[in-house]
Design a protein around this motif. Structure first.
Motif, PDB file in Angstrom:
ATOM      1  N   ASN A 118     -20.499 -24.396  -5.967  1.00  0.00           N
ATOM      2  CA  ASN A 118     -19.784 -25.491  -6.606  1.00  0.00           C
ATOM      3  C   ASN A 118     -18.743 -24.914  -7.570  1.00  0.00           C
ATOM      4  OD1 ASN A 118     -18.959 -27.832  -7.809  1.00  0.00           O
ATOM      5  ND2 ASN A 118     -21.028 -28.585  -8.238  1.00  0.00           N
ATOM      6  N   PRO A 119     -17.446 -25.245  -7.408  1.00  0.00           N
ATOM      7  CA  PRO A 119     -16.419 -24.675  -8.290  1.00  0.00           C
ATOM      8  C   PRO A 119     -16.552 -25.129  -9.745  1.00  0.00           C
ATOM      9  CG  PRO A 119     -15.453 -26.291  -6.795  1.00  0.00           C
ATOM     10  CD  PRO A 119     -16.868 -26.095  -6.376  1.00  0.00           C
ATOM     11  N   LEU A 120     -17.120 -26.308  -9.987  1.00  0.00           N
ATOM     12  CA  LEU A 120     -17.301 -26.746 -11.369  1.00  0.00           C
ATOM     13  C   LEU A 120     -18.332 -25.899 -12.089  1.00  0.00           C
ATOM     14  CD1 LEU A 120     -17.312 -30.619 -10.842  1.00  0.00           C
ATOM     15  CD2 LEU A 120     -15.464 -29.217 -11.758  1.00  0.00           C
ATOM     16  N   VAL A 121     -19.385 -25.551 -11.408  1.00  0.00           N
ATOM     17  CA  VAL A 121     -20.433 -24.747 -12.019  1.00  0.00           C
ATOM     18  C   VAL A 121     -19.938 -23.313 -12.234  1.00  0.00           C
ATOM     19  CG1 VAL A 121     -22.762 -23.826 -11.706  1.00  0.00           C
ATOM     20  CG2 VAL A 121     -22.245 -26.184 -11.077  1.00  0.00           C
ATOM     21  N   VAL A 122     -19.183 -22.780 -11.291  1.00  0.00           N
ATOM     22  CA  VAL A 122     -18.699 -21.391 -11.395  1.00  0.00           C
ATOM     23  C   VAL A 122     -17.738 -21.267 -12.569  1.00  0.00           C
ATOM     24  CG1 VAL A 122     -17.364 -19.618 -10.221  1.00  0.00           C
ATOM     25  CG2 VAL A 122     -19.049 -20.940  -8.964  1.00  0.00           C
ATOM     26  N   THR A 123     -16.807 -22.204 -12.748  1.00  0.00           N
ATOM     27  CA  THR A 123     -15.871 -22.114 -13.869  1.00  0.00           C
ATOM     28  C   THR A 123     -16.598 -22.300 -15.189  1.00  0.00           C
ATOM     29  OG1 THR A 123     -15.335 -24.452 -13.640  1.00  0.00           O
ATOM     30  CG2 THR A 123     -13.892 -22.902 -12.532  1.00  0.00           C
ATOM     31  N   THR A 124     -17.595 -23.174 -15.220  1.00  0.00           N
ATOM     32  CA  THR A 124     -18.371 -23.350 -16.445  1.00  0.00           C
ATOM     33  C   THR A 124     -19.144 -22.083 -16.753  1.00  0.00           C
ATOM     34  OG1 THR A 124     -18.620 -25.683 -15.883  1.00  0.00           O
ATOM     35  CG2 THR A 124     -20.058 -24.824 -17.581  1.00  0.00           C
ATOM     36  N   GLU A 125     -19.656 -21.472 -15.724  1.00  0.00           N
ATOM     37  CA  GLU A 125     -20.412 -20.237 -15.920  1.00  0.00           C
ATOM     38  C   GLU A 125     -19.509 -19.131 -16.456  1.00  0.00           C
ATOM     39  OE1 GLU A 125     -22.362 -17.078 -12.963  1.00  0.00           O
ATOM     40  OE2 GLU A 125     -23.091 -19.122 -12.732  1.00  0.00           O
ATOM     41  N   THR A 126     -18.299 -19.001 -15.934  1.00  0.00           N
ATOM     42  CA  THR A 126     -17.391 -17.955 -16.421  1.00  0.00           C
ATOM     43  C   THR A 126     -16.932 -18.244 -17.842  1.00  0.00           C
ATOM     44  OG1 THR A 126     -15.525 -19.103 -15.400  1.00  0.00           O
ATOM     45  CG2 THR A 126     -16.569 -17.354 -14.124  1.00  0.00           C
ATOM     46  N   ILE A 127     -16.733 -19.500 -18.188  1.00  0.00           N
ATOM     47  CA  ILE A 127     -16.336 -19.853 -19.559  1.00  0.00           C
ATOM     48  C   ILE A 127     -17.460 -19.511 -20.520  1.00  0.00           C
ATOM     49  CG2 ILE A 127     -15.799 -21.788 -21.089  1.00  0.00           C
ATOM     50  CD1 ILE A 127     -14.345 -23.075 -18.713  1.00  0.00           C
ATOM     51  N   LEU A 128     -18.705 -19.851 -20.140  1.00  0.00           N
ATOM     52  CA  LEU A 128     -19.845 -19.550 -21.008  1.00  0.00           C
ATOM     53  C   LEU A 128     -20.024 -18.047 -21.194  1.00  0.00           C
ATOM     54  CD1 LEU A 128     -22.522 -22.186 -19.939  1.00  0.00           C
ATOM     55  CD2 LEU A 128     -21.283 -22.065 -22.083  1.00  0.00           C
ATOM     56  N   THR A 129     -19.878 -17.286 -20.144  1.00  0.00           N
ATOM     57  CA  THR A 129     -20.040 -15.830 -20.280  1.00  0.00           C
ATOM     58  C   THR A 129     -18.927 -15.232 -21.133  1.00  0.00           C
ATOM     59  OG1 THR A 129     -18.906 -15.539 -18.171  1.00  0.00           O
ATOM     60  CG2 THR A 129     -21.312 -15.505 -18.131  1.00  0.00           C
ATOM     61  N   SER A 130     -17.725 -15.786 -21.032  1.00  0.00           N
ATOM     62  CA  SER A 130     -16.648 -15.252 -21.868  1.00  0.00           C
ATOM     63  C   SER A 130     -16.893 -15.576 -23.341  1.00  0.00           C
ATOM     64  CB  SER A 130     -15.291 -15.789 -21.415  1.00  0.00           C
ATOM     65  OG  SER A 130     -15.207 -17.172 -21.645  1.00  0.00           O
ATOM     66  N   TYR A 131     -17.380 -16.790 -23.642  1.00  0.00           N
ATOM     67  CA  TYR A 131     -17.704 -17.135 -25.027  1.00  0.00           C
ATOM     68  C   TYR A 131     -18.839 -16.276 -25.560  1.00  0.00           C
ATOM     69  CZ  TYR A 131     -14.758 -21.322 -25.198  1.00  0.00           C
ATOM     70  OH  TYR A 131     -13.694 -22.186 -25.221  1.00  0.00           O
ATOM     71  N   ILE A 132     -19.843 -16.061 -24.755  1.00  0.00           N
ATOM     72  CA  ILE A 132     -20.986 -15.254 -25.194  1.00  0.00           C
ATOM     73  C   ILE A 132     -20.540 -13.821 -25.457  1.00  0.00           C
ATOM     74  CG2 ILE A 132     -23.205 -14.282 -24.442  1.00  0.00           C
ATOM     75  CD1 ILE A 132     -23.731 -16.982 -23.059  1.00  0.00           C
ATOM     76  N   SER A 133     -19.700 -13.294 -24.581  1.00  0.00           N
ATOM     77  CA  SER A 133     -19.232 -11.913 -24.795  1.00  0.00           C
ATOM     78  C   SER A 133     -18.379 -11.818 -26.053  1.00  0.00           C
ATOM     79  CB  SER A 133     -18.460 -11.419 -23.581  1.00  0.00           C
ATOM     80  OG  SER A 133     -17.296 -12.194 -23.396  1.00  0.00           O
ATOM     81  N   LYS A 134     -17.573 -12.842 -26.367  1.00  0.00           N
ATOM     82  CA  LYS A 134     -16.782 -12.841 -27.595  1.00  0.00           C
ATOM     83  C   LYS A 134     -17.677 -12.930 -28.819  1.00  0.00           C
ATOM     84  CE  LYS A 134     -12.619 -14.894 -25.650  1.00  0.00           C
ATOM     85  NZ  LYS A 134     -11.727 -16.060 -25.635  1.00  0.00           N
ATOM     86  N   ILE A 135     -18.729 -13.749 -28.763  1.00  0.00           N
ATOM     87  CA  ILE A 135     -19.652 -13.888 -29.892  1.00  0.00           C
ATOM     88  C   ILE A 135     -20.387 -12.580 -30.129  1.00  0.00           C
ATOM     89  CG2 ILE A 135     -21.763 -15.050 -30.680  1.00  0.00           C
ATOM     90  CD1 ILE A 135     -20.728 -17.567 -29.288  1.00  0.00           C
ATOM     91  N   ILE A 136     -20.795 -11.928 -29.065  1.00  0.00           N
ATOM     92  CA  ILE A 136     -21.521 -10.655 -29.206  1.00  0.00           C
ATOM     93  C   ILE A 136     -20.605  -9.592 -29.775  1.00  0.00           C
ATOM     94  CG2 ILE A 136     -22.633  -8.792 -27.914  1.00  0.00           C
ATOM     95  CD1 ILE A 136     -23.819 -10.975 -26.125  1.00  0.00           C
ATOM     96  N   SER A 137     -19.374  -9.547 -29.286  1.00  0.00           N
ATOM     97  CA  SER A 137     -18.444  -8.528 -29.799  1.00  0.00           C
ATOM     98  C   SER A 137     -18.087  -8.831 -31.260  1.00  0.00           C
ATOM     99  CB  SER A 137     -17.183  -8.459 -28.954  1.00  0.00           C
ATOM    100  OG  SER A 137     -16.478  -9.686 -29.019  1.00  0.00           O
ATOM    101  N   ALA A 138     -17.960 -10.071 -31.661  1.00  0.00           N
ATOM    102  CA  ALA A 138     -17.651 -10.396 -33.059  1.00  0.00           C
ATOM    103  C   ALA A 138     -18.852 -10.113 -33.935  1.00  0.00           C
ATOM    104  CB  ALA A 138     -17.274 -11.859 -33.161  1.00  0.00           C
ATOM    105  N   TYR A 139     -20.040 -10.326 -33.455  1.00  0.00           N
ATOM    106  CA  TYR A 139     -21.242 -10.057 -34.238  1.00  0.00           C
ATOM    107  C   TYR A 139     -21.410  -8.556 -34.482  1.00  0.00           C
ATOM    108  CZ  TYR A 139     -26.098 -10.123 -35.735  1.00  0.00           C
ATOM    109  OH  TYR A 139     -27.256  -9.968 -36.435  1.00  0.00           O
ATOM    110  N   SER A 140     -21.124  -7.773 -33.456  1.00  0.00           N
ATOM    111  CA  SER A 140     -21.294  -6.320 -33.610  1.00  0.00           C
ATOM    112  C   SER A 140     -20.224  -5.745 -34.526  1.00  0.00           C
ATOM    113  CB  SER A 140     -21.243  -5.652 -32.245  1.00  0.00           C
ATOM    114  OG  SER A 140     -19.995  -5.873 -31.647  1.00  0.00           O
TER     115      SER A 140
END
Length: 108
Positions: free
Chosen positions: A83-105
């Motif tokens: 499903n393209p809606l789920v895939v784009t949501t998944e990529t957005i969530l992973t990008s936000y999580i990676s930004k939060i982790i990099s800002a936390y570190s």
């Protein structure tokens, strides 16, 4: 009861019920004296019945069944991952999580 010669009650004779004589013809003639009240009450009753049936809310029983025929195995999860809606949501969530982790570190 007043029987005649053949032991049959005549139609004009009063009927005796346990010692009480009932004259049906007399009762009918007394009731027919007030025929207009009988007709009026029947008219009122029929009008009320019509109005109740006319303006009451109709309730109909309804039931339904749905049959779904699936061509693919429902437990495979291909619909979810393709499903393209789920895939784009998944990529957005992973990008936000990676930004939060990099800002936390960086800050701590």
């Amino acid at each position: 009861m007043v029987p005649n010669a053949n032991n049959v009650t005549a139609p004009n004779q009063p009927v005796a019920v346990q010692g009480v004589q009932i004259d049906i013809k007399r009762i009918l003639f007394r009731a027919l004296r007030f025929w207009y009240l009988i007709v009026l009450s029947l008219g009122v009753c029929f009008t009320c019945a019509y109005l109740v049936n006319r303006y009451s809310v109709r309730i109909y029983p309804v039931s339904a069944s749905i049959i779904i025929k699936e061509k693919e195995d429902p437990s495979s999860g291909k619909l979810l991952y393709n499903n393209p809606l789920v895939v784009t949501t998944e990529t957005i969530l992973t990008s936000y999580i990676s930004k939060i982790i990099s800002a936390y570190s960086i800050c701590c």
